[in-house]
Design an enzyme around this catalytic site. Structure first.
Site, short mmCIF file in Angstrom:
data_model
loop_
_atom_site.label_atom_id
_atom_site.label_comp_id
_atom_site.label_asym_id
_atom_site.label_seq_id
_atom_site.Cartn_x
_atom_site.Cartn_y
_atom_site.Cartn_z
CE LYS A 54 9.60 -53.06 52.98
NZ LYS A 54 9.48 -53.28 51.60
CD GLN A 98 9.75 -51.34 48.56
OE1 GLN A 98 10.24 -52.20 48.88
NE2 GLN A 98 8.24 -51.36 48.68
CG ASP A 121 9.96 -58.85 49.29
OD1 ASP A 121 9.36 -58.61 50.47
OD2 ASP A 121 10.54 -57.91 48.53
#
Ligand code: GUN
Length: 298
Positions: A54, A98, A121
């Site tokens: 990412k 994450q 997200d």
């Protein structure tokens, strides 16, 4: 009939090119670039690899990335404290924590500490809640299911009135994918480990999204001829014929299913690249929201 292969890498490349242009324009017109903060807690090798990918992609499209790593025994206060600090940092437009977090941490509280307008997200309870409600729009949609929907559109799927089956009910993919399909007027069935006659249910699907994490589980006789099949799975399996001794496969038995489906994503090379492209898109959007809010990095 052999299915049309949906090339996720090609679509993601096009999206990344558009983002790179937009971040250059932002710097020219506003004097700053979008910024993404990543938060990695503990030492999960898969998570470390995802975050590295990412961050690399951010660099390539002109998004600044700020990596934060905390030890596996970090406390709830430390993780939430970091997230709140990033929430107040004007250089940071998007925050990605994450998942999965180590078991002792309260994931819901950590995700809830991300300001809504930085929730790239789309996992904040309010964004997910809005996604679940008729007539409401979340600020951000989770990247993997959003990518799956773009690939379905690219392949020419019709959503209105379609029978859609989602295999898997995770918070990250299955559940939001089902919500997105409902928003597009599909009739949606969500399958899980207790579903009876899984092959029979899947065979009804005009659109089948597989996100269960079981290597090559979906076989040709699970698929309606001509169906659109999106494989979100990414599973490592032993392969003595490969130099490394393993290879990556999806949740769908690609070689079999491509002979039945109308269109299918490969794995790797399908949804995977779209997940990161979606994150970059959401980060750009978060920076645009900051501009609208009159916030400028100092
Ligand atoms: N873990 C697996 N997929 C994801 C994702 O899309 N976002 C985050 N934050 N964690 C993940």
């Amino acid at each position: 009939m052999t299915a049309k292969i949906i090339d996720g890498e090609a679509v993601a490349t096009r999206i990344r090119e558009q983002i790179a242009e937009a971040t250059d324009t932002m710097e020219r017109e506003h004097g700053f670039r979008p910024g993404l903060a990543t938060v990695l807690v503990g030492e999960n090798p898969a998570s470390e690899q995802y975050v590295r990918m990412k961050r690399n992609r951010c660099k390539k499209v002109g998004i600044e990335s700020f990596g934060h790593e905390l030890p596996a025994d970090a406390t709830q206060e430390e993780v939430e404290g970091l997230v709140r600090q990033l929430g107040a940092d004007p250089k940071v437009h998007g925050i990605l924590v994450q998942l999965p977090l180590p078991g002792h941490l309260d994931e819901e509280a950590v995700l809830g500490a991300i300001p809504l307008h930085k929730d790239v997200d789309g996992f904040h309870p309010i964004n997910i809640g809005r996604l679940a409600m008729k007539g409401r729009d979340p600020l951000f949609v989770p990247c993997t299911p959003a990518g799956a929907m773009i690939l379905l559109e690219e392949a020419g799927a019709t959503f209105d009135g379609a029978e859609a089956v989602v295999l898997g009910r995770s918070n990250i993919v299955g559940m939001p994918a089902a919500m997105l399909l409902i928003h597009r007027n599909a009739t949606v069935t969500v399958c899980h480990s207790r579903t009876k006659d899984l092959p029979g249910v899947c065979r009804r699907a005009d659109i089948l999204i597989a996100a269960v994490g079981r290597a090559q589980m979906v076989k040709a006789d699970w698929v309606k001829p001509g169906a659109f099949v999106i494989d979100v799975g990414s599973n490592k399996i032993d392969d003595p014929t490969s130099e490394r001794g393993y290879r990556w496969v999806g949740d769908v038995d690609f070689d079999e299913v491509k002979e039945v489906a109308g269109a299918i994503t490969p794995s790797p090379g399908g949804v995977g690249p779209m997940t990161i492209a979606g994150l970059l898109q959401n980060t750009l959007r978060a920076a645009q929201i900051a501009i609208e809010r009159g916030e400028k990095p100092v």
